[in-house]
Structure formats: C-alpha cells, structure tokens
Design an enzyme around this catalytic site. Structure first.
Site, mmCIF file in Angstrom:
data_model
loop_
_atom_site.group_PDB
_atom_site.id
_atom_site.type_symbol
_atom_site.label_atom_id
_atom_site.label_comp_id
_atom_site.label_asym_id
_atom_site.label_seq_id
_atom_site.Cartn_x
_atom_site.Cartn_y
_atom_site.Cartn_z
ATOM 1 C CB SER A 183 2.708 1.826 -12.700
ATOM 2 O OG SER A 183 1.976 1.215 -12.708
ATOM 3 C CG HIS A 235 2.844 5.348 -9.860
ATOM 4 N ND1 HIS A 235 1.371 5.871 -9.055
ATOM 5 C CD2 HIS A 235 2.751 4.364 -10.796
ATOM 6 C CE1 HIS A 235 1.071 4.488 -9.401
ATOM 7 N NE2 HIS A 235 2.029 4.442 -10.013
#
Length: 327
Positions: A183, A235
């Site tokens: 991610s 993230h």
C-alpha cells in the site's frame, strides 16, 4: 484515473493537447505523437511476484499442520494452502507468525534485532487474498499508465522508495503491531501522479478537472485508512515519498520544447524547463533526503513518533462507537 487528456492520431499514437494558438494546432497535433511510449513490463512483473510470494507464504503457513488443525481452517479443499480461521485473519490469509517469520514489518525486529531489511521485505507480503487483490488491481490501474509514460526505471525507483518511505513512517508510529503490504508503494504512485500534474502543468488540458479528480481519489483512499486494522501511516509515508519523488523523477519538458525547431521563431520556447519546475525539483529533492535521514535516524535510535506528535495516532484510526483502535 486523472492524467493527460489523450486522443489518438491517424497512426494510432496518442497526442497531448493543451491551449495553444489556433494556427499551430495541426502541427502540434502531429508533433506530440513523437513522445516515446514505453511498453509496460515491470508493473506486470511486480504483480506476478506478489502473487507468487503469497502462494509461497501460504505453502509455508500450512494451516492444517502448523496451527489449528484441518477442521478449523477456511477453504479446507485447498489443503495446506487453506486459510487461517476468520477470527484470526478475516482477510483470508496466513497467520501473523508466518508473516513475521517471512519479513513482516515490526519495530522490535528493526531496532532491537537490527533487521533493517524488513523495511523492504514487508512490501512484498500481504495479509490475505482480499488484501492482495485490492492492492494488485490498484497497481495495474495506476502503475501501467505511469510506466508507459515514464519507463520502468523511474517507476521502479518510485515504487521501491515510496514503499520504504511508508515502512519507515509505519514503524515510527505503530510499534506494537506488524505491518505488511504494497500500500505504501501504491500511495507513492498516487502522490507521484499529483506532483507530475503540478510540475508538468503547462502540457495539460482541463487542468482543474484533472486536479480535482485526483485530489478526490487521494482523499477517499486516505480516509479509508482511518478504519481499524489499516496501516494509514504506511499510506501517508508512501504518499509523501512519492509526491516528492514525482517532482524529481517525472519532470517533462515544457509545452512546445519538443516542437521548437518546427515552429516559427516567435513561437519557439527558449528554455526546456520552467522556473517553477526547477524550483520544485530542488526543493523536493532536499525535502526527500532530509525526511528519509531524519526518519531513519529516529527509527534506529528507538524513537517513538507518538512521543513527538500526540494526535498523530488519529491519522491511522479514529475510534467510534462501532470499533476501538487497539493494536
């Protein structure tokens, strides 16, 4: 995905349109097709590598033998590839112990056992089929177009460094849990798309629409990260790393530079890059180096990011009446 406004010419190539004097539009239409379009092979290879790694992880995990016994595993028809019970792993995947043994990100392992390689290996591990599927679909959707535009070298560097950037920030703030997944690298590609739009602003048509679409997409993806069990620090770290790297790696000549020799003298562009592109390049490069240096020094000195930012834990999980933000 917000990107260049593209349209095919007679040769089947794509041309970039931007605001330009009407009398030059036909020549611009043809000349922009000279921009090189790369064949995307790295992104598909990364997808295959992640899938292969997940298969290997499940083979090693061997739920029936090493954990709860055959009757408690999910999808028992898969044999040793069957998944952990849903109460342990609702994403249909291996145990946390298996992930830990194979290179998951863990603060204790990094700092106390000096296993810095986990900053990279965790990028290639996934918690389950659902986790893997979401990430790989996102990678194909975002990465192939970027690789076609900028080539495998720059996109490969961007993917890897963004993934490490996400790992560093995650390890600084989530020190009692493990983290896996691509991610951070994927958010790096999103961040690079935003900086690429800004730094190459002069060659875009419908700039406001492209910027708005991309910002909405980024905001939605980051908002999902405040749910429990989602590592939003990876993230954010990946996004910031990719955003800064985009100014450095994805810079393009200003509009009209490639066609300067075929345009009238008064319409020729005098410099390859705009002053803003040059400023963005150096500021981003300095910020990127400084950020990685500070983050890595803090990490390997055993610092806890939450001690320096009391509210930052809300960036990864916001408690509600429906869930708590435990480890």
């Amino acid at each position: 995905m917000a990107s260049r406004d593209l349209e095919k010419n007679r040769d089947g190539n794509y041309n970039n349109y931007s605001n330009y004097p009407p009398q030059s539009s036909s020549s611009i239409y043809h000349l922009h097709s000279s921009e090189r379009q790369w064949t995307s092979w790295l992104v598909p290879v990364i997808v295959v590598a992640n899938i292969a790694m997940f298969v290997i992880v499940m083979f090693i995990n061997n739920c029936p033998k090493n954990h709860f016994g055959f009757d408690t595993c999910v999808a028992r028809f898969l044999g040793r590839f069957s998944f952990q019970p849903l109460r342990e792993n609702p994403l249909l995947g291996p145990s946390s112990n298996t992930l830990m043994n194979l290179g998951a990100l863990k603060w204790e392992k990094l700092v106390q056992h000096h296993q810095g390689w986990r900053l990279i290996t965790c990028i290639w591990l996934h918690a389950g089929v659902i986790h893997l599927l979401v990430n790989m679909l996102s990678l194909v959707f975002i990465g192939i177009r970027l690789e076609q535009q900028f080539g495998f070298v720059r996109i490969g560097i961007l993917y890897l460094i963004s993934g490490v950037g996400g790992s560093v920030l995650s390890a600084l703030f989530l020190q009692k849990s493990i983290s896996v997944g691509a991610s951070g690298a994927l958010f790096g590609l999103l961040g690079a798309m935003l900086s690429e739009l800004l730094t190459n602003w002069t060659i875009y048509a419908n700039k406001a629409a492209a910027l708005f679409t991309l910002l909405v997409m980024i905001a939605i993806n980051l908002a999902v990260g405040i749910l429990p069990h989602v590592d939003n620090f990876a993230h954010i770290g990946g996004f910031i790393s990719g955003f800064l790297l985009g100014f450095v790696l994805l810079i393009r000549p200003r509009f009209g530079w490639l066609e300067r020799h075929q345009l009238p003298e008064h319409a020729r562009v005098k410099s390859k890059y705009t002053p803003f592109q040059i400023i963005f390049f150096f500021v981003a490069a300095v910020a990127l180096i400084a950020g990685f240096t500070i983050g890595l020094v803090m990490l390997f000195q055993g610092k806890n990011g939450n001690d320096h930012c009391k509210w930052c834990h809300y960036l990864s999980c916001v408690p509600t009446s429906k869930w708590e933000c435990g480890n």
